[in-house]
Design a protein around this motif. Sequence first.
Motif, short mmCIF file in Angstrom:
data_model
loop_
_atom_site.label_atom_id
_atom_site.label_comp_id
_atom_site.label_asym_id
_atom_site.label_seq_id
_atom_site.Cartn_x
_atom_site.Cartn_y
_atom_site.Cartn_z
N GLU A 92 1.20 -1.40 0.25
CA GLU A 92 -0.32 -0.20 0.12
C GLU A 92 0.72 1.12 0.12
OE1 GLU A 92 -0.75 -0.73 4.08
OE2 GLU A 92 -1.96 0.52 3.85
N PRO A 93 0.65 2.06 -0.87
CA PRO A 93 1.13 3.99 -0.48
C PRO A 93 0.95 4.15 0.60
CG PRO A 93 -0.52 3.40 -2.03
CD PRO A 93 -0.58 3.05 -1.29
N PHE A 94 2.45 4.54 1.40
CA PHE A 94 2.90 5.68 2.54
C PHE A 94 2.09 6.03 1.92
CE2 PHE A 94 5.82 7.62 5.04
CZ PHE A 94 5.93 6.80 6.32
N ARG A 95 1.43 7.21 3.26
CA ARG A 95 0.23 8.03 3.09
C ARG A 95 0.30 8.41 4.95
NH1 ARG A 95 1.31 8.11 -1.58
NH2 ARG A 95 0.19 7.81 -2.87
N PRO A 96 1.49 9.02 4.91
CA PRO A 96 1.56 9.17 6.47
C PRO A 96 0.77 10.70 6.93
CG PRO A 96 3.90 10.29 6.03
CD PRO A 96 2.64 8.91 4.71
N SER A 97 0.78 11.60 5.89
CA SER A 97 -0.25 13.06 6.51
C SER A 97 -1.44 12.59 6.29
CB SER A 97 0.02 13.90 5.11
OG SER A 97 -0.09 13.77 3.84
N THR A 98 -1.74 11.53 5.73
CA THR A 98 -3.44 11.39 6.03
C THR A 98 -3.35 10.16 6.38
OG1 THR A 98 -3.40 10.58 3.53
CG2 THR A 98 -3.80 13.18 4.03
N ASN A 99 -3.20 9.02 7.19
CA ASN A 99 -3.20 8.27 7.60
C ASN A 99 -2.62 8.06 8.73
OD1 ASN A 99 -2.86 5.55 8.12
ND2 ASN A 99 -3.37 4.40 6.02
N ILE A 100 -3.59 7.32 9.79
CA ILE A 100 -3.53 7.65 10.96
C ILE A 100 -1.96 6.34 11.49
CG2 ILE A 100 -4.66 7.06 12.01
CD1 ILE A 100 -2.99 9.09 13.32
N TRP B 152 -4.22 19.25 16.84
CA TRP B 152 -3.38 18.19 16.94
C TRP B 152 -2.14 18.80 16.92
CZ3 TRP B 152 -4.75 14.02 19.25
CH2 TRP B 152 -5.67 13.28 19.23
N ARG B 153 -1.35 18.55 18.18
CA ARG B 153 0.11 19.12 18.96
C ARG B 153 0.88 17.93 19.15
NH1 ARG B 153 1.00 22.66 23.42
NH2 ARG B 153 2.14 20.76 23.97
N ASN C 172 17.32 14.54 22.03
CA ASN C 172 18.44 14.23 23.16
C ASN C 172 17.78 13.62 24.59
OD1 ASN C 172 20.85 15.41 21.78
ND2 ASN C 172 20.10 17.43 22.37
N GLY C 173 16.81 12.66 24.00
CA GLY C 173 15.73 11.85 25.40
C GLY C 173 14.84 13.12 26.39
N GLY C 174 14.42 14.22 25.53
CA GLY C 174 13.97 15.19 26.32
C GLY C 174 15.16 16.66 26.88
N ASP C 175 16.28 15.79 26.89
CA ASP C 175 16.90 17.38 27.65
C ASP C 175 16.94 18.37 26.76
OD1 ASP C 175 17.09 16.64 29.92
OD2 ASP C 175 18.78 15.15 29.77
N GLY C 176 16.82 18.57 24.87
CA GLY C 176 17.45 18.95 24.01
C GLY C 176 16.01 19.72 23.42
N PRO C 177 16.14 20.33 22.20
CA PRO C 177 15.42 21.39 21.61
C PRO C 177 14.30 20.43 21.23
CG PRO C 177 16.88 21.56 20.62
CD PRO C 177 17.18 20.67 21.46
N VAL C 178 12.63 21.21 21.39
CA VAL C 178 11.34 20.42 21.03
C VAL C 178 11.45 20.77 19.73
CG1 VAL C 178 9.47 20.49 21.91
CG2 VAL C 178 10.88 20.56 23.44
N ARG C 179 11.49 19.54 19.31
CA ARG C 179 10.71 20.39 17.60
C ARG C 179 9.06 20.50 17.17
NH1 ARG C 179 14.61 23.15 17.53
NH2 ARG C 179 16.24 22.52 16.46
N SER C 180 8.00 20.95 17.26
CA SER C 180 6.79 20.59 17.09
C SER C 180 5.99 20.73 16.09
CB SER C 180 5.72 22.09 18.34
OG SER C 180 7.02 21.23 19.72
N GLY C 181 4.97 20.13 15.66
CA GLY C 181 3.65 20.28 14.04
C GLY C 181 2.62 20.59 14.60
N THR D 280 -5.26 17.43 11.77
CA THR D 280 -5.11 15.76 12.23
C THR D 280 -4.11 15.82 12.24
OG1 THR D 280 -3.91 15.89 10.08
CG2 THR D 280 -6.51 16.12 9.94
N ALA D 281 -4.05 14.57 13.74
CA ALA D 281 -2.88 14.03 13.73
C ALA D 281 -2.08 13.56 13.15
CB ALA D 281 -3.21 12.58 14.70
N PRO D 282 -2.24 13.38 12.07
CA PRO D 282 -1.21 12.83 11.17
C PRO D 282 -0.39 13.77 10.45
CG PRO D 282 -3.26 11.60 10.77
CD PRO D 282 -3.12 11.95 11.32
N LEU D 283 -1.18 14.89 9.84
CA LEU D 283 -0.40 15.72 9.49
C LEU D 283 0.14 16.31 10.67
CD1 LEU D 283 0.96 17.70 7.15
CD2 LEU D 283 -0.99 19.34 7.81
N ALA D 284 0.31 16.42 11.64
CA ALA D 284 0.47 17.05 12.64
C ALA D 284 2.41 16.22 13.60
CB ALA D 284 0.30 17.30 14.00
N ILE D 285 2.12 15.02 12.90
CA ILE D 285 2.87 13.88 13.34
C ILE D 285 3.79 13.92 12.25
CG2 ILE D 285 3.52 11.78 13.34
CD1 ILE D 285 1.07 11.31 14.70
N CYS D 286 4.06 14.16 10.95
CA CYS D 286 4.61 14.92 9.69
C CYS D 286 5.03 15.95 9.34
CB CYS D 286 3.72 14.98 8.11
SG CYS D 286 3.25 12.92 8.11
#
Length: 129
Positions: free
Chosen positions: A59-67, A94-95, A101-110, A114-120
């Motif tokens: 199946e095609p990889f569609r992470p921005s729309t498929n949870i 969704w965020r 760095n295991g929680g000690d470094g900078p945070v990258r957020s989206g 929708t949850a899939p797009l926030a994850i991407c």
Amino acid sequence: MARIKPQARQAGHGTDDAVAIPVMGWFWQSNQWGRMASFETDDTDPAPEFSDVGFYEWEPFRPSTNIAHAWHVLEHFTWPRFYTRLIRTDTGHWRCDIELNGGDGPVRSGNAETAPLAICRAALAAVGV
């Protein structure tokens, strides 16, 4: 070609392809439809008409729309190197946070509707794309 910031990306093939290469570490592979980055489904039974030749359904990889696909992306960022969070905000959006760095470094957020797009978006930000 201008670089698209992760938070500006929309759901669709462009974001899916951007996640497949730098985040997942996959490479270009075209199928009969000219698409890339496919993976085997959980179905272990091949399509009956192809069982003799060892062909399995993909199946095609569609992470921005498929949870399910997006969750696969998030699982790529594992402890102890990363600490991840997926939060439903007060506004219903969704965020996704990926702490380096295991929680000690900078945070990258989206952030996204929708949850899939926030994850991407968070995944692309975490790898610096």
